[in-house]
Design a protein around this motif. Structure first.
Motif, PDB file in Angstrom:
ATOM      1  N   GLU A 155     -32.510-112.851  21.668  1.00 57.11           N
ATOM      2  CA  GLU A 155     -31.970-112.761  23.022  1.00 57.11           C
ATOM      3  C   GLU A 155     -31.080-111.537  23.203  1.00 57.11           C
ATOM      4  N   GLY A 156     -30.966-110.740  22.134  1.00 61.94           N
ATOM      5  CA  GLY A 156     -30.182-109.507  22.221  1.00 61.94           C
ATOM      6  C   GLY A 156     -28.684-109.730  22.166  1.00 61.94           C
ATOM      7  N   LYS A 157     -28.286-110.909  21.642  1.00 61.18           N
ATOM      8  CA  LYS A 157     -26.856-111.233  21.585  1.00 61.18           C
ATOM      9  C   LYS A 157     -26.261-110.860  20.230  1.00 61.18           C
ATOM     10  N   TRP A 158     -24.972-110.566  20.233  1.00 51.36           N
ATOM     11  CA  TRP A 158     -24.254-110.262  18.995  1.00 51.36           C
ATOM     12  C   TRP A 158     -24.127-111.540  18.163  1.00 51.36           C
ATOM     13  N   ASN A 159     -24.309-111.388  16.848  1.00 48.38           N
ATOM     14  CA  ASN A 159     -24.384-112.568  15.985  1.00 48.38           C
ATOM     15  C   ASN A 159     -23.061-113.016  15.386  1.00 48.38           C
ATOM     16  N   GLY A 160     -21.987-112.504  15.876  1.00 52.01           N
ATOM     17  CA  GLY A 160     -20.697-112.957  15.342  1.00 52.01           C
ATOM     18  C   GLY A 160     -20.131-111.979  14.338  1.00 52.01           C
ATOM     19  N   GLY A 161     -18.936-112.263  13.875  1.00 51.83           N
ATOM     20  CA  GLY A 161     -18.261-111.336  12.969  1.00 51.83           C
ATOM     21  C   GLY A 161     -17.543-110.266  13.773  1.00 51.83           C
ATOM     22  N   PHE A 162     -16.935-109.321  13.046  1.00 50.68           N
ATOM     23  CA  PHE A 162     -16.206-108.247  13.725  1.00 50.68           C
ATOM     24  C   PHE A 162     -17.168-107.377  14.531  1.00 50.68           C
ATOM     25  N   ALA A 163     -16.693-106.863  15.652  1.00 51.10           N
ATOM     26  CA  ALA A 163     -17.507-105.919  16.425  1.00 51.10           C
ATOM     27  C   ALA A 163     -17.648-104.637  15.608  1.00 51.10           C
ATOM     28  N   PRO A 164     -18.840-104.002  15.624  1.00 49.83           N
ATOM     29  CA  PRO A 164     -18.975-102.734  14.894  1.00 49.83           C
ATOM     30  C   PRO A 164     -18.063-101.684  15.513  1.00 49.83           C
ATOM     31  N   TYR A 165     -17.636-100.726  14.685  1.00 51.84           N
ATOM     32  CA  TYR A 165     -16.744 -99.662  15.164  1.00 51.84           C
ATOM     33  C   TYR A 165     -17.396 -98.985  16.366  1.00 51.84           C
ATOM     34  N   GLY A 166     -16.618 -98.782  17.426  1.00 51.57           N
ATOM     35  CA  GLY A 166     -17.164 -98.211  18.656  1.00 51.57           C
ATOM     36  C   GLY A 166     -17.333 -99.259  19.739  1.00 51.57           C
ATOM     37  N   TYR A 167     -17.267-100.535  19.335  1.00 47.88           N
ATOM     38  CA  TYR A 167     -17.391-101.640  20.292  1.00 47.88           C
ATOM     39  C   TYR A 167     -16.207-102.584  20.152  1.00 47.88           C
ATOM     40  N   GLN A 168     -16.028-103.398  21.172  1.00 47.22           N
ATOM     41  CA  GLN A 168     -15.060-104.487  21.087  1.00 47.22           C
ATOM     42  C   GLN A 168     -15.735-105.753  21.619  1.00 47.22           C
ATOM     43  N   LEU A 169     -15.301-106.884  21.145  1.00 47.17           N
ATOM     44  CA  LEU A 169     -15.867-108.153  21.601  1.00 47.17           C
ATOM     45  C   LEU A 169     -15.037-108.693  22.754  1.00 47.17           C
ATOM     46  N   ILE A 170     -15.688-108.899  23.893  1.00 45.29           N
ATOM     47  CA  ILE A 170     -15.026-109.507  25.049  1.00 45.29           C
ATOM     48  C   ILE A 170     -15.882-110.698  25.473  1.00 45.29           C
ATOM     49  N   ASP A 171     -15.299-111.898  25.365  1.00 45.55           N
ATOM     50  CA  ASP A 171     -16.030-113.142  25.648  1.00 45.55           C
ATOM     51  C   ASP A 171     -17.323-113.234  24.843  1.00 45.55           C
ATOM     52  N   GLY A 172     -17.238-112.821  23.569  1.00 45.20           N
ATOM     53  CA  GLY A 172     -18.395-112.931  22.681  1.00 45.20           C
ATOM     54  C   GLY A 172     -19.459-111.864  22.904  1.00 45.20           C
ATOM     55  N   LYS A 173     -19.202-110.909  23.817  1.00 45.72           N
ATOM     56  CA  LYS A 173     -20.192-109.861  24.107  1.00 45.72           C
ATOM     57  C   LYS A 173     -19.641-108.505  23.689  1.00 45.72           C
ATOM     58  N   LEU A 174     -20.546-107.629  23.230  1.00 46.03           N
ATOM     59  CA  LEU A 174     -20.139-106.286  22.820  1.00 46.03           C
ATOM     60  C   LEU A 174     -19.930-105.391  24.037  1.00 46.03           C
ATOM     61  N   GLN A 175     -18.759-104.758  24.084  1.00 47.14           N
ATOM     62  CA  GLN A 175     -18.466-103.776  25.127  1.00 47.14           C
ATOM     63  C   GLN A 175     -18.031-102.488  24.433  1.00 47.14           C
ATOM     64  N   ILE A 176     -18.414-101.347  25.000  1.00 45.27           N
ATOM     65  CA  ILE A 176     -18.038-100.074  24.386  1.00 45.27           C
ATOM     66  C   ILE A 176     -16.519 -99.911  24.414  1.00 45.27           C
ATOM     67  N   ASN A 177     -15.979 -99.530  23.268  1.00 43.99           N
ATOM     68  CA  ASN A 177     -14.553 -99.201  23.166  1.00 43.99           C
ATOM     69  C   ASN A 177     -14.489 -97.672  23.152  1.00 43.99           C
ATOM     70  N   GLU A 178     -14.148 -97.097  24.299  1.00 42.66           N
ATOM     71  CA  GLU A 178     -14.238 -95.635  24.461  1.00 42.66           C
ATOM     72  C   GLU A 178     -13.404 -94.870  23.442  1.00 42.66           C
ATOM     73  N   GLU A 179     -12.267 -95.434  23.085  1.00 43.25           N
ATOM     74  CA  GLU A 179     -11.383 -94.770  22.124  1.00 43.25           C
ATOM     75  C   GLU A 179     -12.090 -94.591  20.773  1.00 43.25           C
ATOM     76  N   GLU A 180     -12.839 -95.622  20.362  1.00 45.28           N
ATOM     77  CA  GLU A 180     -13.566 -95.554  19.082  1.00 45.28           C
ATOM     78  C   GLU A 180     -14.916 -94.860  19.226  1.00 45.28           C
ATOM     79  N   ALA A 181     -15.541 -94.994  20.394  1.00 44.58           N
ATOM     80  CA  ALA A 181     -16.903 -94.480  20.596  1.00 44.58           C
ATOM     81  C   ALA A 181     -16.988 -92.959  20.459  1.00 44.58           C
ATOM     82  N   LYS A 182     -15.873 -92.263  20.710  1.00 46.56           N
ATOM     83  CA  LYS A 182     -15.871 -90.784  20.582  1.00 46.56           C
ATOM     84  C   LYS A 182     -16.310 -90.378  19.180  1.00 46.56           C
ATOM     85  N   ALA A 183     -15.764 -91.073  18.168  1.00 42.83           N
ATOM     86  CA  ALA A 183     -16.105 -90.744  16.778  1.00 42.83           C
ATOM     87  C   ALA A 183     -17.578 -91.010  16.506  1.00 42.83           C
TER      88      ALA A 183
END
Length: 300
Positions: A155-183
């Motif tokens: 279903e294209g959903k994140w499977n849990g655990g920490f969000a990968p660098y560059g993303y943040q988890l908001i309500d269980g969904k991955l959202q781009i974290n612009e501060e990290e995404a630059k790297a």
């Protein structure tokens, strides 16, 4: 009083849901008292957990107190009497592990209503059956968890655990974290458009003052070549969800050593999250589309 009389504890538990099925605390206690009297056992301790769910440890305070008393050997008991096996533990694995601890301290379990005595051969047979049931329960939970995770990946959903660098988890969904995404964008740009390699990319980030933003689970403020490689390999950055990329496998020739092994075949689905880099950039970096060793199973 006879000095050689066998000493026992009794344990009773009634959860809120069980109040209506006829197994009241009084009924359990009366049945166990009659059993003890018939066998000339001396009840030297009674433990009762009432009205709480067996699932929570807080709901089993008396049970825990009884186990501590068994471990201390303060009353020299030989048996714990329970009304039914289902009143003793939350599931087969729980019953089994508790019983093993009890037996380590020379105490056996008697289930009055079920006719189980763990010190007798028939009781031991029942315990071995319990052991098998516990194994089945664990396997079922493992399979259900696995199937749930595969379904989430489909279903294209994140499977849990920490969000990968560059993303943040908001309500269980991955959202781009612009501060990290630059790297992340810099890593892909440098790797795809130059030939400096992962070591060179790590050095580039360091010399250009691009440091890893600290999280609770990270200590090193620098991007090393290993982390750069992991980022380049991760299809999450081009908007995909992968499942089964790495598998825990036993190290050959060892008994209890395991390591993560990269898998040739894994599931890849379009994620619900936004990509940080374009898919063609990700394809260009580490795995060319024609790479024969890349056997990705696409899911749509």
């Amino acid at each position: 009083m006879h000095r050689g009389r066998i000493k026992v504890y009794t344990y009773t538990r009634v959860s809120t849901a069980m109040q209506t099925d006829g197994y009241s605390l009084d009924a359990q206690k009366a049945r166990m008292k009659a059993f003890a009297d018939f066998n000339n056992y001396k009840i030297v301790g009674t433990y009762e957990d009432a009205g709480k769910s067996g699932k929570s440890i807080e709901g089993r305070l008396e049970f825990n107190r009884m186990m501590e008393d068994i471990k201390s050997g303060k009353d020299g008991v030989s048996f714990v009497l329970v009304f039914k096996l289902s009143r003793f533990g939350r599931n087969a694995a729980d019953v089994l592990s508790t019983l093993q601890i009890m037996q380590d301290f020379g105490v056996n379990l008697i289930c009055v209503e079920d006719g189980i005595d763990s010190s007798k051969d028939a009781g031991k047979l029942m315990i071995s059956v319990l052991s098998a049931v516990a194994e089945i329960e664990r396997e079922n939970i493992r399979v259900q968890t696995l199937e749930g995770r595969i379904q989430k990946a489909r279903e294209g959903k994140w499977n849990g655990g920490f969000a990968p660098y560059g993303y943040q988890l908001i309500d269980g969904k991955l959202q781009i974290n612009e501060e990290e995404a630059k790297a992340i964008r810099t890593i892909f740009e440098q790797y795809v458009h130059t030939d400096i390699g992962t070591n060179g990319v790590a050095k580039y980030l360091e010399t250009h003052g691009i440091h890893k933003i600290q999280r609770q689970n990270g200590k090193n403020p620098l991007f090393d070549a290993h982390l750069v490689r992991l980022i380049l390999k991760n299809p999450v950055y081009c908007g995909k969800i992968a499942y089964g990329r790495r598998k825990t496998e036993k190290v050959r020739g060892t008994r209890n050593e395991y390591h993560l092994v990269e898998q040739d075949n894994y599931i890849l689905a379009d994620g619900l999250h936004e990509a940080i880099i374009a898919e063609d950039v990700w394809q260009a970096d580490y795995f060319a589309p024609a790479d024969p060793e890349r056997n990705v199973v696409p899911l749509h």
